[in-house]
Write an enzyme that holds these catalytic residues in place. Sequence first.
Site, mmCIF file in Angstrom:
data_model
loop_
_atom_site.group_PDB
_atom_site.id
_atom_site.type_symbol
_atom_site.label_atom_id
_atom_site.label_comp_id
_atom_site.label_asym_id
_atom_site.label_seq_id
_atom_site.Cartn_x
_atom_site.Cartn_y
_atom_site.Cartn_z
ATOM 1 N N CYS A 74 68.311 43.568 71.597
ATOM 2 C CA CYS A 74 67.629 44.862 71.494
ATOM 3 C C CYS A 74 67.174 45.321 72.877
ATOM 4 O O CYS A 74 67.356 46.477 73.251
ATOM 5 C CB CYS A 74 66.402 44.756 70.602
ATOM 6 N N ASP A 479 47.020 47.529 44.869
ATOM 7 C CA ASP A 479 47.176 48.962 44.662
ATOM 8 C C ASP A 479 48.639 49.153 44.287
ATOM 9 O O ASP A 479 49.481 48.302 44.599
ATOM 10 C CB ASP A 479 46.817 49.688 45.956
ATOM 11 N N ASP A 677 47.007 50.250 50.711
ATOM 12 C CA ASP A 677 47.573 50.903 51.883
ATOM 13 C C ASP A 677 46.884 52.212 52.218
ATOM 14 O O ASP A 677 46.989 52.703 53.324
ATOM 15 C CB ASP A 677 49.065 51.178 51.678
#
Lengths: 797, 51
Positions: A74, A479, A677
């Site tokens: 990368c 959640d 989140d």
Amino acid sequence: MCCAGCAAVAQAIVDNGLVSYYRQRSALPARDATVPQSLRDLAAYDVLPPGNAAADGDIREAALILEGINCAACVWLIEGRVMQIPGVVAFEINFTSHRARVRWQPARTRLSEIIATIAAIGYRAYPYDRDRAEQARRGERNRALLRLFVAGFGMMQVMMYLVPVYLAAGDMTADVEQLMRLASLALTAPVVFYSAFPFFAGAWRDLRNGRPGMDVPVALGIGAAFAASVLATLRGTDAVYFDSVTMFVFLLLAARYFEMTARAKSLATQEQLALRVPQVAERLSDWPASHAAEKVPALALHEGDHVRIATGATVPADGIVVDGTGELDEALLTGEAKPQMRRPGETLTGGSFNLGNPLVMRVTGVGESTRLAAILRLADRAAAARPRLALAADRVARYFVSALLVVAAAVAVIWMRIDPAHALAVTVAVLVVSCPCALSLATPAVLGAAGGSLHARGVLVTRSDAIEGLARATDVVFDKTGTLTTGRMHLRDVAVLGGEDRSACLAIAAALEAGSIHPVARALTAVAENEIDAAQRRQVGSITHVAGGGVEAVIEGRRLRIGTPAYVGQLCGQALPATIAGVAEDCTVVMLGDEQGWLAQFTLADRVRPAARELVAALRKGGLRLHLVSGDRFASVQHVARELDIDCVRAVATPADKCAYVQRLQQNGALVVMVGDGVNDAAGLGAAQVSVAMGGGADVASGNSDVVLLDGRLDGLATAFDTARRALRIVRQNLAWAFAYNALAIPLAACGLVTPLLAGVGMATSSALVIANALRLLRIERKLSTPVYARTVTVVE
Amino acid sequence: MDIVYLLIPLSVVLVFFIGMAFWWSLRGGQFDDLEGPAHRILMDDDKPDAG
């Protein structure tokens, strides 16, 4: 290749002659390569904040944080691509810290072009402030490294001199033996006076404050052993402890160095999280005449500018509210946990989170006092907060130290009476053999190793307490949206219910949701961006957000609401339309309506994350009770719960309900881990003993939580629980070992039965055992993580 | 065995020189990035003018 985006990236790579990337990459890039909103308006970065860019003649320089780097290929790819841009003079990536420095000629290219180029090949780059703190950290690291090196090299060399002395066992002529001692002394002196200096400084500080910590016996042991050895060397008799002293210093410094590196790494990641979004502010340059927002770097704001603050965003500067009423979380700045209500005319502090409605603010103060303060606070918290577990060990150590000092003094007095010639040697042996080193290393080494191995798996532990919490947890509250599901809603269907057609409804919906970062809002605005042309865009006035409800606003004189059927129904005053019954139960329904009646019904579907099922199964096997609490409709929550096999379900929960749910569990003695989140989870996350946030979520969630799942990788959470449990077990083993060892060794040493060699070996073995035991965490982790990276590598030829 | 009278002081001096060398390399930034250069050497750049 999975989508047009990949194809474009592959094409860009091939076109630019960088095909060997595919041969050389050793890990696949993270899948989630969506370009965040903040990168779309790249031009904002051309107005660089003063702290970032350095001008040098006609060449400018900036520092960038890069995201998405997995392997060296990368780095090579990005460097190769960026250097092809005409006008870029130099581009250097630090693979360890994922930061880069770029120098370019402003006449030929712009920073935004460089960032766009990096984004085009699938990586993300953010400019950041290279402030003095980082320079200071680098200096501190280099000093620690030098100290460690001096101690390590001194240790090896002293060993080289003294092992022959031990082996010869008296066969050596006296003058050669004396020479060896002198040489050892010459090499031990820098270790004691330079490498061990932090221990002496720490011990002095502890004594002055009247709170003896671990540094006191360490300094005393080093000092006594060194002094006794120097005396022995000068007299040319008795045994010397130079080898024990150097080894002791080296092991302690090594442990501290690793602790420091681990902390610096998590700190860097945290700063990256903190810098991500709010560096860009939405400036309303023509307010109140127009609502058109332009994105500018937060540091380019001036006093008197008008700025819009979206729900879940961070206030970019100090200012005064001019439009809208909202709740602000200032916990980061003031420690006040309750959200504060702010009305027009009231002040906002930079760095606080907007929990409620989007606000418009007039900037009154910029610069150092705002965002930087929040980042520093974050950094301070990580650096200063000692985990509770380590604090407990410290407290135990303090008693241990006091007891040890008493014992050593008693031993000295008693041996003075029995045999004054050996009194010093025995006392030193007691101090050397008692291993405060093992005791003080036992916990931090384990927590450091656990944090390091989790970081490699995409789990960032921002508070070391969290490891203990995860290990002891009994309940996990999830959640739904954005946590167990992807959170990226897709608009499945639009049912037109009123007089407006589909595109008009979409245009209205997009206008209403423009300021929001809720997944539903994102899906709607994304669709609208593609389908609706600019002529249909609407101007919106006085927006009110109701968390868990929806949005109300006035467009061209009409009061409109978008949100849950119940919330919109209050405005419409009509019964729910028949179409709502036909919606599949895994879908979310968002209604649009005005005062006359329903306008449209949007059906949105979300997908369960692929990793969610495995996670839930793994946690259940670990004996945890699982809960699903969501603000969504009962049916869609139920559907996800059934799909994942979660028993305890609470739907249509407001943020306050979530918090209350967590607290009720806690009242029944549960230790709750909350995974969420979004903005609406913030209260629940705050109430839970351990809060886990998705890295891609709202600022307010990830900024305050104990654990952050980087790149939203849910699979890391099961590993986190597993690692935490193992870590706690290893801490117990280490402490048990350290106590058992001391209980055996100290009496023996006090009786004068421990030779200097034995004392040194015993001390080193005990410390090495503790560290090796901690490092088991890393070893097992690496074995586990191999299959993840061993996925197939596509070769494009 | 007389040679040890020379060798041991010599080794002490040598250690100090090695320490100096380490200090010098640390100052030169050779320890700033411990992973990148190891990989970089393996990456053959076909087009040296691009880099």
